[in-house]
Design an enzyme around this catalytic site. Structure first.
Site, short mmCIF file in Angstrom:
data_model
loop_
_atom_site.label_atom_id
_atom_site.label_comp_id
_atom_site.label_asym_id
_atom_site.label_seq_id
_atom_site.Cartn_x
_atom_site.Cartn_y
_atom_site.Cartn_z
N HIS A 58 -19.42 14.64 -26.45
CA HIS A 58 -19.12 13.80 -27.61
C HIS A 58 -19.04 12.32 -27.28
O HIS A 58 -19.31 11.47 -28.11
CB HIS A 58 -17.82 14.26 -28.29
CG HIS A 58 -16.62 14.18 -27.42
ND1 HIS A 58 -16.42 15.02 -26.35
CD2 HIS A 58 -15.56 13.34 -27.42
CE1 HIS A 58 -15.29 14.71 -25.75
NE2 HIS A 58 -14.74 13.70 -26.39
N PHE A 98 -6.42 20.48 -24.70
CA PHE A 98 -7.15 19.24 -24.96
C PHE A 98 -8.49 19.29 -24.23
O PHE A 98 -8.65 20.00 -23.25
CB PHE A 98 -6.33 18.01 -24.52
CG PHE A 98 -7.02 16.73 -24.85
CD1 PHE A 98 -7.23 16.37 -26.17
CD2 PHE A 98 -7.50 15.90 -23.85
CE1 PHE A 98 -7.91 15.20 -26.48
CE2 PHE A 98 -8.18 14.72 -24.16
CZ PHE A 98 -8.38 14.37 -25.47
N ASP A 99 -9.48 18.50 -24.72
CA ASP A 99 -10.85 18.65 -24.17
C ASP A 99 -10.96 18.34 -22.69
O ASP A 99 -11.72 18.99 -21.98
CB ASP A 99 -11.88 17.87 -24.99
CG ASP A 99 -11.54 16.41 -25.15
OD1 ASP A 99 -10.36 16.10 -25.33
OD2 ASP A 99 -12.45 15.57 -25.08
N LYS A 114 -0.27 7.24 -23.55
CA LYS A 114 0.28 7.60 -24.86
C LYS A 114 1.77 7.24 -24.88
O LYS A 114 2.11 6.09 -25.09
CB LYS A 114 0.06 9.08 -25.15
CG LYS A 114 -1.37 9.42 -25.56
CD LYS A 114 -2.27 9.60 -24.40
CE LYS A 114 -3.59 10.22 -24.75
NZ LYS A 114 -4.48 10.30 -23.57
N TYR A 137 0.83 -1.21 0.00
CA TYR A 137 0.00 0.00 0.00
C TYR A 137 0.87 1.26 0.00
O TYR A 137 0.61 2.20 -0.74
CB TYR A 137 -0.92 0.01 1.23
CG TYR A 137 -1.98 1.09 1.15
CD1 TYR A 137 -3.26 0.81 0.66
CD2 TYR A 137 -1.70 2.40 1.54
CE1 TYR A 137 -4.22 1.80 0.58
CE2 TYR A 137 -2.66 3.39 1.46
CZ TYR A 137 -3.93 3.08 0.98
OH TYR A 137 -4.88 4.06 0.88
N ASP A 172 1.23 19.89 -20.66
CA ASP A 172 0.38 18.71 -20.81
C ASP A 172 1.21 17.78 -21.71
O ASP A 172 1.35 18.03 -22.90
CB ASP A 172 -0.96 19.11 -21.44
CG ASP A 172 -1.85 17.92 -21.73
OD1 ASP A 172 -1.39 16.77 -21.56
OD2 ASP A 172 -3.00 18.14 -22.14
N ALA A 200 1.34 14.37 -22.62
CA ALA A 200 0.97 13.02 -23.09
C ALA A 200 1.89 12.51 -24.20
O ALA A 200 2.27 11.34 -24.21
CB ALA A 200 -0.48 13.05 -23.57
N1 F0G Z 1 -3.92 15.60 -22.64
C1 F0G Z 1 -3.86 15.24 -23.93
C2 F0G Z 1 -3.04 16.04 -24.88
C3 F0G Z 1 -4.57 14.12 -24.37
O1 F0G Z 1 -4.51 13.78 -25.65
C4 F0G Z 1 -5.33 13.38 -23.42
C5 F0G Z 1 -6.10 12.22 -23.84
C6 F0G Z 1 -5.35 13.79 -22.09
C7 F0G Z 1 -4.63 14.92 -21.72
C8 F0G Z 1 -6.14 13.06 -21.05
O2 F0G Z 1 -5.55 11.86 -20.72
O3 F0G Z 1 -7.18 10.10 -21.42
O4 F0G Z 1 -5.32 9.61 -19.83
O5 F0G Z 1 -7.24 10.97 -19.11
N2 F0G Z 1 -6.35 11.96 -25.04
C9 F0G Z 1 -7.04 10.81 -25.55
C10 F0G Z 1 -7.20 10.95 -27.04
C11 F0G Z 1 -8.29 10.44 -24.84
O6 F0G Z 1 -7.91 10.13 -27.63
O7 F0G Z 1 -6.59 11.85 -27.64
P1 F0G Z 1 -6.37 10.56 -20.26
#
Ligand code: F0G
Length: 459
Positions: free
Chosen positions: A450, A124-125, A258, A72, A215, A217
């Site tokens: 979406h 990102f969304d 990613k 843990y 950010d 990823a």
């Molecule tokens: N930032 C970026 C640039 C992303 O592309 C994503 C996720 C996230 C943050 C969020 O990360 O999914 O681990 O919570 N992108 C995916 C996509 C979902 O299809 O582009 P997550």
């Protein structure tokens, strides 16, 4: 003769795929209310919905899974991940989280309050979602070139420094908790940010006393583009470039699904002990104790190994060349795509593909449905559905780019699969003038619609 390019790995395990008939797909997409997120994966032949968590782990990552420490607190897996993050990014402190948006949730809980302004490059969304959920505002400062798919600019993820400085000048410092730079910039087409731009943004951030967060990823893909496109970096290793990139940031959020090539996982890494302690409270509340934060020990082990593999040049060359292979095939067929090709996906310009369809009928989603019907290939809309409604006016937002993203999972498909996808889209392109009806919304969620939206064919 110069030796041709070949993959930097071979295949040890395979998963069967089944091709379906057009009639089957007509039924399935109708049942899914024309939302490709609602399809069963076995009803998809080639799945280009996302590169997130869909990669193939290596034999070494699977062996690391067996060595996971599930204690843990204070597990050796935590320290393996911490040491790897320190070595690759240079950040002293880190907090594991179950995925990228969880990292945003934890860090933004410590930093963002109502009325704040957060400038960045096409957030990102989920990032935008976590900002708007806190009644703060995301301001897009991406360079104008990014919004014209025909312009061939090497770093379309760059921040427009004038736009950024305008935002920094016109609001009090207390209202701007940080600037967020997404590397590579997903929303503008997997487009990289140059080292020079990162350096310049850092200089502006320092001038106004504001924190800079990445950010991250797809940070390794960004480093690959710096190495291959930016002067002065050709002879630097990916690891050296990555270290320099992060040297300009105060903190990073990471979706490890990613560039760390795991199926689930994420983290926050940062320099400030004070912010680490503040964010730790939210980690414990939302994710779990600070040495596991929503991850199993075995997953932290695989992630540490994935970070190493994901920052190797040969791997990155294999990956990005495959994306470019698909892009070039499509260009040869005359299909309009975002140029230059992105790191993780090819973005098809739906406005140029279906110019006769009104934007209110969701051109990119219509195209995604047509591609699925044609071939069983699942792409994803990055357009008006994703852009959602304005939180104040509740009006639909129509973004400058209306794209169909063909996202390539890491180490999963072969170039024969890419040929299949390109031919399928070329067939749709050939009959584009016969696509005269788009889609309309019949049901939607109040935020991030979406994923669950219901659609019907326009009458
Ligand atoms: N930032 C970026 C640039 C992303 O592309 C994503 C996720 C996230 C943050 C969020 O990360 O999914 O681990 O919570 N992108 C995916 C996509 C979902 O299809 O582009 P997550």
């Amino acid at each position: 003769m110069k030796l041709p390019f070949a993959e930097s790995y071979k295949i040890k395990m395979v998963e069967s795929l089944r091709r379906s008939t057009r009639q089957e797909r007509e039924e399935w997409i109708k049942e899914a209310n024309y939302n490709l997120f609602k399809l069963r994966s076995e009803h998809v032949f080639i799945d280009l919905l996302t590169d997130s968590g869909t990669g193939a782990m290596s034999d070494r990552q699977w062996s690391e899974m067996m060595l996971g420490d599930e204690s843990y607190a204070g597990a050796s897996s935590y320290f393996k991940m911490k040491d790897t993050i320190k070595e690759i990014t240079g950040f002293e402190y880190f907090l594991p989280t179950h995925q990228g948006r969880a990292a945003e949730n934890v860090l933004f809980s410590a930093l963002v309050k109502a009325g704040d302004i957060i400038p960045g490059n096409s957030h990102f969304d989920t990032t935008k979602g976590h900002i708007e959920f806190r009644k703060a505002k995301a301001v897009d400062c991406t360079i104008a070139e990014a919004f014209d798919t025909t312009i061939n600019h090497p770093f379309k993820g760059n921040i427009d420094l004038e736009k950024l400085e305008d935002v920094l000048k016109s609001h009090p410092k207390e209202k701007i908790p940080f600037i967020v730079v997404t590397v590579t910039c997903n929303s503008s087409g997997g487009q990289p940010v140059s080292m020079q731009n990162l350096r310049d943004v850092k200089q502006l951030a320092d001038k106004y006393g504001i924190m800079l967060i990445y950010d991250s990823a797809r940070f390794a893909e960004n480093a690959y583009f710096i190495k291959t496109r930016e002067e002065g970096y050709t002879h630097k290793s990916i690891r050296e470039i990555v270290l320099e990139m992060f040297s300009y940031a105060d903190a990073m959020t990471m979706s490890s699904k990613k560039d760390a090539i795991v199926n689930m996982g994420g983290f926050i890494a940062l320099r400030s002990k004070e912010l680490f302690e503040k964010a730790s409270v939210f980690t414990i509340m939302f994710e779990g104790y600070i040495t596991y934060g929503g991850m199993s020990g075995r997953d932290m082990n695989a992630l540490a190994q994935g970070l190493r593999e994901g920052t190797e040049f040969d791997y990155l060359e294999t990956r990005i060349s495959q994306v470019a292979y698909l892009g070039q095939r499509l260009v040869n067929f005359g299909v309009p795509v975002q140029q230059p090709f992105g790191g993780h996906a090819i973005f098809v310009d739906a406005k140029r593909f279906l110019p006769h369809l009104p934007k209110e009928q969701f051109q990119a989603q219509t195209l995604a449905v047509e591609l699925y019907l044609e071939s069983g290939v699942r792409g994803v809309e990055i357009g008006a559905l994703l852009a959602d409604r304005d939180p104040d006016t509740r009006e639909n937002r129509f973004p400058m780019l209306e794209l169909l993203r063909l996202t390539i999972p890491r180490r999963v498909y072969t170039n024969n699969h890419m040929d299949y996808v390109a031919t399928a889209l070329a067939n749709v392109f050939e009959r584009r003038n016969s696509i005269v009806k788009g889609l309309r919304i019949t049901g939607e969620a109040p935020i991030m619609r979406h994923f669950t939206v219901d659609l019907a064919r326009e009458m």
